[in-house]
Design a protein around this motif. Structure first.
Motif, mmCIF file in Angstrom:
data_model
loop_
_atom_site.group_PDB
_atom_site.id
_atom_site.type_symbol
_atom_site.label_atom_id
_atom_site.label_comp_id
_atom_site.label_asym_id
_atom_site.label_seq_id
_atom_site.Cartn_x
_atom_site.Cartn_y
_atom_site.Cartn_z
ATOM 1 N N VAL A 298 0.836 -1.206 0.000
ATOM 2 C CA VAL A 298 0.000 0.000 0.000
ATOM 3 C C VAL A 298 0.868 1.253 0.000
ATOM 4 C CG1 VAL A 298 -1.655 1.347 1.378
ATOM 5 C CG2 VAL A 298 -1.987 -1.107 1.082
ATOM 6 N N TYR A 299 1.920 1.260 0.820
ATOM 7 C CA TYR A 299 2.796 2.437 0.896
ATOM 8 C C TYR A 299 3.527 2.675 -0.415
ATOM 9 C CZ TYR A 299 2.097 2.480 5.978
ATOM 10 O OH TYR A 299 1.556 2.535 7.236
ATOM 11 N N GLU A 300 3.875 1.579 -1.110
ATOM 12 C CA GLU A 300 4.573 1.770 -2.394
ATOM 13 C C GLU A 300 3.617 2.199 -3.499
ATOM 14 O OE1 GLU A 300 7.735 0.137 -5.415
ATOM 15 O OE2 GLU A 300 7.362 -1.092 -3.672
ATOM 16 N N GLY A 301 2.412 1.615 -3.534
ATOM 17 C CA GLY A 301 1.472 1.910 -4.613
ATOM 18 C C GLY A 301 0.844 3.282 -4.520
ATOM 19 N N ALA A 302 0.618 3.771 -3.308
ATOM 20 C CA ALA A 302 -0.023 5.084 -3.134
ATOM 21 C C ALA A 302 0.909 6.195 -3.617
ATOM 22 C CB ALA A 302 -0.362 5.287 -1.658
ATOM 23 N N PRO A 303 0.357 7.343 -4.040
ATOM 24 C CA PRO A 303 1.213 8.489 -4.386
ATOM 25 C C PRO A 303 2.093 8.879 -3.188
ATOM 26 C CG PRO A 303 -1.063 8.890 -5.036
ATOM 27 C CD PRO A 303 -1.072 7.631 -4.246
ATOM 28 N N ALA B 57 3.512 9.477 2.661
ATOM 29 C CA ALA B 57 4.037 10.286 3.782
ATOM 30 C C ALA B 57 2.967 10.480 4.847
ATOM 31 C CB ALA B 57 4.526 11.639 3.258
ATOM 32 N N PHE B 58 1.755 10.788 4.409
ATOM 33 C CA PHE B 58 0.640 11.000 5.343
ATOM 34 C C PHE B 58 0.329 9.713 6.119
ATOM 35 C CE2 PHE B 58 -3.995 11.439 6.205
ATOM 36 C CZ PHE B 58 -3.936 12.575 7.002
ATOM 37 N N PHE B 59 0.283 8.570 5.411
ATOM 38 C CA PHE B 59 -0.009 7.277 6.050
ATOM 39 C C PHE B 59 1.061 6.899 7.075
ATOM 40 C CE2 PHE B 59 -2.660 5.288 2.360
ATOM 41 C CZ PHE B 59 -3.692 6.149 2.673
ATOM 42 N N LEU B 60 2.323 7.165 6.731
ATOM 43 C CA LEU B 60 3.429 6.762 7.606
ATOM 44 C C LEU B 60 3.534 7.636 8.852
ATOM 45 C CD1 LEU B 60 6.473 5.839 5.320
ATOM 46 C CD2 LEU B 60 5.728 4.571 7.308
ATOM 47 N N ALA C 57 14.069 -5.127 5.679
ATOM 48 C CA ALA C 57 14.547 -3.891 5.045
ATOM 49 C C ALA C 57 15.912 -4.055 4.394
ATOM 50 C CB ALA C 57 14.597 -2.761 6.071
ATOM 51 N N LEU C 58 16.646 -5.095 4.796
ATOM 52 C CA LEU C 58 18.008 -5.288 4.254
ATOM 53 C C LEU C 58 18.004 -5.544 2.751
ATOM 54 C CD1 LEU C 58 19.489 -7.596 7.056
ATOM 55 C CD2 LEU C 58 20.009 -5.190 6.686
ATOM 56 N N SER C 59 16.949 -6.209 2.266
ATOM 57 C CA SER C 59 16.935 -6.623 0.856
ATOM 58 C C SER C 59 16.169 -5.660 -0.049
ATOM 59 C CB SER C 59 16.312 -8.021 0.737
ATOM 60 O OG SER C 59 14.994 -7.998 1.259
ATOM 61 N N GLN C 60 15.691 -4.540 0.505
ATOM 62 C CA GLN C 60 14.855 -3.630 -0.295
ATOM 63 C C GLN C 60 15.698 -2.717 -1.180
ATOM 64 O OE1 GLN C 60 11.612 -4.214 -0.292
ATOM 65 N NE2 GLN C 60 12.063 -5.752 1.267
ATOM 66 N N THR C 61 15.228 -2.531 -2.408
ATOM 67 C CA THR C 61 15.915 -1.615 -3.341
ATOM 68 C C THR C 61 15.078 -0.363 -3.623
ATOM 69 O OG1 THR C 61 14.967 -2.831 -5.205
ATOM 70 C CG2 THR C 61 17.186 -3.469 -4.487
ATOM 71 N N ARG C 62 13.804 -0.412 -3.302
ATOM 72 C CA ARG C 62 12.923 0.748 -3.502
ATOM 73 C C ARG C 62 12.813 1.521 -2.196
ATOM 74 N NH1 ARG C 62 8.971 0.354 -7.891
ATOM 75 N NH2 ARG C 62 9.554 -1.374 -9.258
ATOM 76 N N ILE C 63 12.903 2.814 -2.279
ATOM 77 C CA ILE C 63 13.004 3.649 -1.082
ATOM 78 C C ILE C 63 11.733 3.602 -0.243
ATOM 79 C CG2 ILE C 63 12.264 5.811 -2.186
ATOM 80 C CD1 ILE C 63 15.207 5.642 0.205
ATOM 81 N N LYS C 64 10.544 3.552 -0.908
ATOM 82 C CA LYS C 64 9.298 3.557 -0.136
ATOM 83 C C LYS C 64 9.070 2.226 0.584
ATOM 84 C CE LYS C 64 6.224 5.443 -3.130
ATOM 85 N NZ LYS C 64 4.929 6.011 -3.521
ATOM 86 N N LEU D 258 11.508 0.313 1.599
ATOM 87 C CA LEU D 258 12.496 0.361 2.691
ATOM 88 C C LEU D 258 11.918 1.121 3.894
ATOM 89 C CD1 LEU D 258 15.605 -0.077 3.469
ATOM 90 C CD2 LEU D 258 15.859 2.293 2.811
ATOM 91 N N LEU D 259 11.282 2.253 3.626
ATOM 92 C CA LEU D 259 10.696 3.047 4.710
ATOM 93 C C LEU D 259 9.491 2.343 5.342
ATOM 94 C CD1 LEU D 259 10.886 6.684 3.305
ATOM 95 C CD2 LEU D 259 12.211 5.701 5.156
ATOM 96 N N ALA D 260 8.764 1.541 4.541
ATOM 97 C CA ALA D 260 7.628 0.785 5.083
ATOM 98 C C ALA D 260 8.110 -0.232 6.115
ATOM 99 C CB ALA D 260 6.873 0.085 3.955
ATOM 100 N N TYR D 261 9.168 -0.984 5.756
ATOM 101 C CA TYR D 261 9.706 -1.974 6.712
ATOM 102 C C TYR D 261 10.389 -1.279 7.896
ATOM 103 C CZ TYR D 261 8.559 -5.891 3.717
ATOM 104 O OH TYR D 261 7.867 -6.833 2.994
ATOM 105 N N SER D 262 11.016 -0.144 7.634
ATOM 106 C CA SER D 262 11.598 0.643 8.721
ATOM 107 C C SER D 262 10.508 1.085 9.694
ATOM 108 C CB SER D 262 12.317 1.857 8.140
ATOM 109 O OG SER D 262 12.616 2.799 9.131
#
Length: 519
Positions: free
Chosen positions: A264-269, A274-277, A322-329, A331-335
């Protein structure tokens, strides 16, 4: 005759007393009413003007964004200057106290920054959906009601009003398959979690006949003779409490109910991500603390075990995935899942120190994520000076230290703070939380929390390595940082850098608020 006069005067007195109480009720929720009314007025304004042929169908995103910021600012002023500081209103369904005022202020502040730093993104991406701002205002007003909830009915209504806005926000980019998928996934799993929450509420109501939090606390603490003698009532209420707990863990993206959040965090604009997180965490943890700290404190042994397991699992999974993530969003979701684990650890302490540590960590978490997204929402340029849609992969940060050294330094400080490296704000909040866990004899939580913090350093510092030492495959740099994002970065970076040198104000405020909730 004298008796009739006396009766009439008594009736008049009762009527005036009721009117006075009714007026006071509305006065105490004036910030929420103002924000919701503003959202409705802006919706009408947007619908009329954006469909006006005479005005050549104007794009209203810029004026509406400024009006939304003013709405948040005025609501904050109304909240701070409210004449009623402590009250139970609307037939004991809403509560006003220092705790709710603090959480509401945090929600309004984070909403203000989310709108403020996404203005340039919406302009550059031609995201001409003014409904985005209306939905944010309406969901924020729902969150303000959610924090004030003192009854299961008001809790559920506020939670559903917030969730309905979120489902639409996730699917805001109608021409994007990812955004549509995110909205649909969020809707299905969010409806499922709401069902679990409602089932838990109905079980508790069915066996106690009460929906009010404070009345439930009285029943579970002292208990009526019939309730204590009954062999089914207490286990049924424990089961209802577990369903409530699962519903809340779903909403705050804690393991093992986290599966929807990265997609959801990656698919949303990006502004919606940012608002969801950032924003809902404060509202959900606020009402979560009130229910389990007030109504179910006598069931502390069952819910403490569940929270401890969820906390440990969230910290471990958030750090490893988060160690294996290449997409920033992603990565932030797992963080974010890892940070929720730390917040739950403070809650699981079941003490005033634990709640205070949770509140300090929540404030620092919000400021760190605002800084992260202020950078992510800034525009990138690739080779041939072609503007591309923002930061997407972690490799897009390559050589940022050469192209924009100030921004690279800001990002580095933020990442170090998120990893918990001294003397930054993130280190102070984590250290205080681990000390609270140790004082509650939760040694395993403290040890695993420290180990997960060390592990999280790897993927945070990997971003620093990319910025300073890796050459880009496709040359890219940040174009000029928008003024809004620059102001946001200046404010939040100042907080992250210098918080540890003077933490006393936040420390005193959170201590007072923790006492408000616990006494």
């Amino acid at each position: 005759m004298a008796l009739n006069i006396h009766d009439n005067s008594l009736i008049t007195l009762q009527a005036s007393y009721k009117t006075f109480l009714f007026d006071t009720d509305f006065q105490s929720v004036l910030p929420e009413i103002f924000l919701m009314t503003t959202g409705i007025y802006l919706l009408v304004y947007g619908v009329i003007w954006s469909t006006s042929k005479e005005k050549n169908y104007p794009l209203l995103l810029t004026p509406l964004s400024w009006l939304s910021l003013l709405a948040c600012l005025f609501t904050f002023v109304l909240l701070i200057n409210s004449p009623i500081q402590n009250a139970l209103v609307f037939y004991n369904t809403l509560v006003i106290d220092d705790f709710t005022t603090f959480i509401k202020g945090l929600i309004l502040l984070s909403t203000f920054f989310c709108i403020f730093m996404s203005r340039d993104y919406m302009k550059q991406e031609s995201l001409n959906a003014f409904e985005y701002l209306i939905l944010i205002l309406l969901s924020t007003s729902s969150m303000l009601f959610l924090v004030s909830s003192a009854d299961f009915i008001s809790l559920y209504l506020a939670l559903e009003a917030q969730s309905l806005c979120f489902y639409v926000l996730a699917a805001l980019k109608r021409n994007s398959e990812f955004s549509t998928e995110a909205g649909l996934k969020y809707f299905l799993l969010g409806a499922f979690s709401s069902g679990l929450l409602l089932f838990g509420c109905s079980l508790i109501y069915g066996f106690t006949g009460v929906t009010n939090f404070s009345e439930l606390a009285r029943i579970f603490t002292g208990g009526t003779q019939e309730f204590l003698v009954s062999t089914t009532a207490l286990p049924a209420c424990e089961l209802g409490m577990v369903f409530l707990l699962v519903g809340f863990l779903f909403k705050i993206t804690a393991v093992p109910f986290h599966m929807w959040s990265p997609d959801v965090y990656e698919g949303a604009p990006t502004p919606v991500t940012a608002f969801f997180l950032i924003v809902p965490k404060a509202a959900l943890f606020g009402v979560f603390l009130r229910i389990f700290g007030e109504s179910f404190y006598d069931f502390i042994l069952p819910w403490q075990k569940i929270l401890l397991v969820s906390s440990l699992a969230s910290m471990i999974l958030g750090s490893i995935a988060a160690l294996s993530q290449t997409r920033i969003k992603r990565l932030l979701a797992y963080s974010s899942i890892g940070h929720v684990g730390y917040l739950l650890a403070g809650f699981a302490c079941g003490t005033i120190e634990g709640i205070q540590a949770l509140l300090i960590y929540l404030v620092v978490y919000i400021f760190m994520n605002i800084t992260m997204f202020a950078i992510i929402l800034s525009a990138l340029r690739r080779e041939h000076l072609q503007v591309v849609p923002r930061l997407k992969y972690i490799t897009d940060l390559a050589f940022l230290a050469k192209t924009n050294p100030v921004l690279a330094l800001t990002f580095t400080v933020t990442l170090f703070s998120m990893a918990g490296i001294p003397p930054l704000a993130g280190f102070y909040s984590k250290a205080y939380l681990f000390f609270a866990a140790l004082s509650s004899n939760l040694y395993l939580v403290a040890v695993i929390g420290v180990l997960c913090s060390v592990l999280s350093c790897f993927y945070y510092i990997r971003l620093v390595k990319i910025m300073y030492f890796e050459a880009p495959k496709n040359w890219c740099s940040f174009s000029r940082i928008p003024v809004e994002n620059a102001i946001t970065l200046a404010i939040t970076l100042f907080f992250i850098l210098f918080f540890m040198f003077y933490p006393t104000p936040l420390h005193l405020i959170t201590h007072k608020i923790a006492l408000t909730l616990c006494l």
